[in-house]
Design an enzyme around this catalytic site. Structure first.
Site, short mmCIF file in Angstrom:
data_model
loop_
_atom_site.label_atom_id
_atom_site.label_comp_id
_atom_site.label_asym_id
_atom_site.label_seq_id
_atom_site.Cartn_x
_atom_site.Cartn_y
_atom_site.Cartn_z
N GLY A 31 0.81 -1.22 0.00
CA GLY A 31 0.00 0.00 0.00
C GLY A 31 0.84 1.26 0.00
N ALA A 35 3.67 6.59 -7.81
CA ALA A 35 3.78 6.41 -9.26
C ALA A 35 4.61 5.18 -9.63
CB ALA A 35 4.37 7.67 -9.88
N HIS A 37 4.52 2.21 -8.04
CA HIS A 37 3.56 1.11 -8.05
C HIS A 37 2.65 1.21 -9.26
CE1 HIS A 37 4.22 1.51 -3.53
NE2 HIS A 37 4.50 0.24 -3.74
#
Ligand code: PAF
Length: 279
Positions: A31, A35, A37
């Site tokens: 989580g 950008a 990911h």
């Protein structure tokens, strides 16, 4: 896009997808998406019929309780980003859903072939046991055709490749290049914890790494290692934990720069940042 929180729900969705013979991409994450990911997710969406993103702050890979507690979490914001870039499913289980009590309390055993004895492994004992534990479980649950990992966590990626080989899994691991801010700073969820002043200091890490590439023509590996450590430590607010130039496959020390990668960990105030550069 659907958010799944239980293994039961996940397994019925996976079964339905498999019955249709669709290709499945998986992007495992903890989580606090950025950008970097997003670039993995976009690539998965382009290359597979269905994309799963796992969002799970895995407690078994943290050897520092405070780091685990302070790890940024914001599922709603993550889900909005993932929806906007075309992910199909988000798997966001609780720790109790993911692990039995036994699994939580025993160190996951794995033959790392020495890959865990250097760099991150040396400074974060048990960290990679937790990574292999969670990633192998995600692979078992989701059975992806391809799984996408960023090269920023280079040692993690080398270990995942070994895991897939040793466990004879059919998933294809896709190595994705580091995404950087315009300033050069490698994107990381931990950057959220940097104050504006700390961010300015952290930018120096990548600049020094890039500059060290110029030195390889006239200096030895050891000299370049020392130079990088000295330059980074000179920046106010930065303290190097290690900088090691190693072989890109074995992660063992090298004598020359062929197939070499330099991996660095730096404390910027209380925040632990990593980066790397291929020579
Ligand atoms: O790189 C990460 O974010 C984590 O180590 C991973 C691969 C999602 C496993 O928890």
């Amino acid at each position: 896009m659907q958010i799944i929180t239980t293994k039961k729900q996940l397994s019925s969705i996976v079964a339905a997808i498999q019955a249709q013979n669709k290709s499945v991409g998986l992007v495992p994450t903890m989580g606090a998406l950025h950008a970097g990911h997003a670039s993995l997710v976009k690539r998965s969406v382009a290359e597979n019929s269905v994309t799963f993103v796992s969002v799970f702050v895995n407690p078994t890979q943290f050897n520092n309780k405070e780091d685990l507690e302070k790890y940024p979490r914001n599922l709603q914001r993550d889900a909005e980003l993932l929806q906007s870039i075309g992910a199909d499913f988000v798997f966001a289980p609780s720790a109790d859903e993911m692990y039995t009590k036994d699994e939580m309390n025993t160190v996951f055993e794995f033959d790392f072939g020495g890959l865990d004895q250097v760099m991150e492994g040396k400074y974060r004992p048990g960290h990679f046991n937790g990574v292999v534990q969670v990633v192998s479980k995600l692979f078992r649950l989701i059975q992806p055709t391809r799984a996408y990992f960023g090269e920023k966590d280079y040692q993690q990626l080398a270990i995942i490749h070994r895991m897939v080989h040793l466990m004879q899994l059919s998933v294809e691991i896709i190595d994705c290049p580091i995404v950087r801010e315009e300033s050069g700073l490698a994107l990381s969820s931990r950057n959220e914890r940097l104050s504006p002043a700390e961010k300015q200091q952290a930018v120096n890490i990548s600049h020094i790494l890039f500059e060290s590439r110029q030195l390889k023509a006239c200096q030895t590996v050891k000299q370049v290692e020392s130079w990088v450590i000295e330059q980074v430590n000179r920046v106010e607010g930065l303290t190097v934990e290690y900088y090691e130039i190693v072989d890109q496959k074995t992660l063992q020390p090298v004598q020359d720069f062929s197939n070499a990668i330099g991996c660095i960990t730096v404390y910027c105030g209380p925040v632990r940042l990593i980066d790397n550069i291929k020579y």
